[in-house]
Write a protein that holds these residues in place. Sequence first.
Motif, mmCIF file in Angstrom:
data_model
loop_
_atom_site.group_PDB
_atom_site.id
_atom_site.type_symbol
_atom_site.label_atom_id
_atom_site.label_comp_id
_atom_site.label_asym_id
_atom_site.label_seq_id
_atom_site.Cartn_x
_atom_site.Cartn_y
_atom_site.Cartn_z
ATOM 1 N N GLN A 125 -4.910 64.010 41.647
ATOM 2 C CA GLN A 125 -5.545 63.412 40.376
ATOM 3 C C GLN A 125 -6.199 64.433 39.613
ATOM 4 O OE1 GLN A 125 -7.970 60.226 41.979
ATOM 5 N NE2 GLN A 125 -6.539 58.486 41.310
ATOM 6 N N CYS A 126 -6.363 64.397 38.334
ATOM 7 C CA CYS A 126 -7.018 65.468 37.598
ATOM 8 C C CYS A 126 -8.260 64.814 37.064
ATOM 9 C CB CYS A 126 -6.137 65.882 36.484
ATOM 10 S SG CYS A 126 -6.974 66.995 35.240
ATOM 11 N N LEU A 127 -9.477 65.519 37.096
ATOM 12 C CA LEU A 127 -10.622 64.912 36.502
ATOM 13 C C LEU A 127 -11.126 65.769 35.326
ATOM 14 C CD1 LEU A 127 -13.332 63.272 36.681
ATOM 15 C CD2 LEU A 127 -14.315 64.799 38.148
ATOM 16 N N LEU A 128 -11.283 65.095 34.192
ATOM 17 C CA LEU A 128 -11.657 65.879 33.036
ATOM 18 C C LEU A 128 -12.967 65.140 32.677
ATOM 19 C CD1 LEU A 128 -8.333 66.116 30.988
ATOM 20 C CD2 LEU A 128 -9.340 67.823 32.322
ATOM 21 N N PRO A 129 -14.032 66.036 32.932
ATOM 22 C CA PRO A 129 -15.379 65.557 32.424
ATOM 23 C C PRO A 129 -15.349 65.892 30.612
ATOM 24 C CG PRO A 129 -15.506 66.910 34.347
ATOM 25 C CD PRO A 129 -14.054 66.916 33.621
ATOM 26 N N ILE A 130 -15.691 64.801 29.846
ATOM 27 C CA ILE A 130 -15.451 65.162 28.523
ATOM 28 C C ILE A 130 -16.772 64.755 27.533
ATOM 29 C CG2 ILE A 130 -14.176 64.092 26.502
ATOM 30 C CD1 ILE A 130 -11.571 63.930 28.186
ATOM 31 N N ILE A 131 -17.037 65.165 26.477
ATOM 32 C CA ILE A 131 -18.074 65.091 25.687
ATOM 33 C C ILE A 131 -17.313 65.286 24.312
ATOM 34 C CG2 ILE A 131 -19.119 67.478 25.411
ATOM 35 C CD1 ILE A 131 -21.793 65.947 25.568
ATOM 36 N N ILE A 132 -17.706 64.588 23.370
ATOM 37 C CA ILE A 132 -17.669 64.586 22.002
ATOM 38 C C ILE A 132 -18.688 65.430 21.210
ATOM 39 C CG2 ILE A 132 -16.630 63.698 19.897
ATOM 40 C CD1 ILE A 132 -15.423 61.507 21.347
ATOM 41 N N LYS A 133 -18.322 66.507 20.735
ATOM 42 C CA LYS A 133 -19.233 67.237 19.715
ATOM 43 C C LYS A 133 -18.680 67.613 18.473
ATOM 44 C CE LYS A 133 -22.114 69.411 23.740
ATOM 45 N NZ LYS A 133 -22.589 70.666 24.201
ATOM 46 N N SER A 134 -19.533 67.125 17.378
ATOM 47 C CA SER A 134 -19.195 67.427 15.985
ATOM 48 C C SER A 134 -17.558 67.181 15.990
ATOM 49 C CB SER A 134 -19.198 68.962 15.782
ATOM 50 O OG SER A 134 -20.712 69.208 15.869
ATOM 51 N N ASN A 135 -17.359 65.686 16.325
ATOM 52 C CA ASN A 135 -15.911 65.235 16.331
ATOM 53 C C ASN A 135 -14.796 65.864 16.958
ATOM 54 O OD1 ASN A 135 -16.845 63.055 14.689
ATOM 55 N ND2 ASN A 135 -17.000 64.313 13.048
ATOM 56 N N GLU A 136 -15.367 66.773 17.895
ATOM 57 C CA GLU A 136 -14.673 67.649 18.609
ATOM 58 C C GLU A 136 -14.631 67.376 20.342
ATOM 59 O OE1 GLU A 136 -13.376 72.329 18.487
ATOM 60 O OE2 GLU A 136 -15.429 72.055 19.217
ATOM 61 N N ILE A 137 -13.345 67.304 20.838
ATOM 62 C CA ILE A 137 -13.454 67.035 22.267
ATOM 63 C C ILE A 137 -13.803 68.221 23.175
ATOM 64 C CG2 ILE A 137 -12.008 66.180 24.292
ATOM 65 C CD1 ILE A 137 -11.150 63.919 22.772
ATOM 66 N N GLN A 138 -14.528 68.282 23.910
ATOM 67 C CA GLN A 138 -14.758 69.392 24.957
ATOM 68 C C GLN A 138 -14.744 68.884 26.434
ATOM 69 O OE1 GLN A 138 -18.258 71.715 23.881
ATOM 70 N NE2 GLN A 138 -17.896 71.281 21.751
ATOM 71 N N VAL A 139 -14.219 69.801 27.109
ATOM 72 C CA VAL A 139 -14.021 69.424 28.652
ATOM 73 C C VAL A 139 -14.958 70.252 29.400
ATOM 74 C CG1 VAL A 139 -12.394 69.155 30.507
ATOM 75 C CG2 VAL A 139 -11.516 68.767 28.161
ATOM 76 N N TYR A 140 -15.592 69.791 30.242
ATOM 77 C CA TYR A 140 -16.534 70.646 31.179
ATOM 78 C C TYR A 140 -15.924 71.141 32.375
ATOM 79 C CZ TYR A 140 -20.254 71.797 34.447
ATOM 80 O OH TYR A 140 -21.021 72.366 35.503
ATOM 81 N N ASN A 141 -15.950 72.475 32.288
ATOM 82 C CA ASN A 141 -15.242 73.220 33.510
ATOM 83 C C ASN A 141 -16.341 73.585 34.671
ATOM 84 O OD1 ASN A 141 -13.804 74.975 35.417
ATOM 85 N ND2 ASN A 141 -12.836 76.305 33.836
ATOM 86 N N PRO A 142 -16.414 72.986 36.047
ATOM 87 C CA PRO A 142 -17.417 73.044 36.787
ATOM 88 C C PRO A 142 -17.436 74.584 37.278
ATOM 89 C CG PRO A 142 -16.106 71.105 37.434
ATOM 90 C CD PRO A 142 -15.308 71.824 36.234
#
Length: 239
Positions: A125-142
Motif C-alpha cells: 500500500q502507498c500512503l499519500l498524506p495530502i493537503i490542498i493549498k491555494s487549490n493545489e494538491i501537495q503531498v507530505y514526504n516524511p
Amino acid sequence: MRVGATVLLFDQQCIQSYEWNLKRPLGKLQGIIDSLEEYHCDEVAIIRPVKNDDNFELFKKDIEVVKQLSCMTPISFGGGVRTLEHLKLLKGLPIERLIFSSAFLEKNEKLILAAKKLFGHQAIQCLLPIIIKSNEIQVYNPSTNDYMTLDSVDTQFINTLANEIILFDTEHEGMNDSFDWLILKNIPFDHNKVIVSGGIGKGDVKKAKQNKIASVLVDNKILHQEYSITGYKNAAKLS
C-alpha cells in the motif's frame, strides 16, 4: 467497501493526532486493538507518524510492540520502513499489508520490489498524506519533513507498484465528516484502488461507497462510543 481504522504508534504507545500535528496519548497498542476487534473492525492500519528524525533503534522498539500483538483483524503496518534492514525486521510479524510513503515518493523501487517478494503484490500500500493549498494538491514526504507538489510525484510509478493507495487528508485529521473530496477528483488513481482517511465521518462513509472506494479508515476517535465502528458500517449500508 471495507470500514477500518488507523492506529498511530509513537514511542511504543498509541496516540491521537489532530491536523497532522497535535498528539494525545491513547494507551497501549494491544488494548487499542482489542477494542477495535470488539467493534468488528474490517482492518487496522498501524502507522508510525515519523519524520526525518526517526532512527533504526526507535523503529526496532516499536516493532517489538507489534510483534507481541494478538489479533485476528487484518493489519497493515507502515512508517519509517526505508531500507532493506527495516524490511527484514517485519518478517514474522502479525501483519498482512505493508504501507510505504517516502519509498514511493522517492521511487525506491528496490525496497518496494523486495517487500513485494516477501509479502506479495497484494500486500503493498502507498500512503499519500495530502493537503490542498491555494487549490493545489501537495503531498507530505516524511523523509524530508516537507510537502511536495502532486505534479512532482510519479503517480504512474505508484499505480504500477501499489496494490492500494491511501489518501490521507492531513488538514482534517481528527475531525468529523470533513474529508476534502476535492482530493479524490484530482488524483489519477482508480477508485477501486483508493482508501480514504483523515476526518472521515459517517457522511463521508456514504460518499465513499457512492464513489466505489475500496475502504475508509477512521481516525482513532473511533474508540469513543459515539463513533463506534457499528455506526460507520450502518452508514455504509444505508448509502
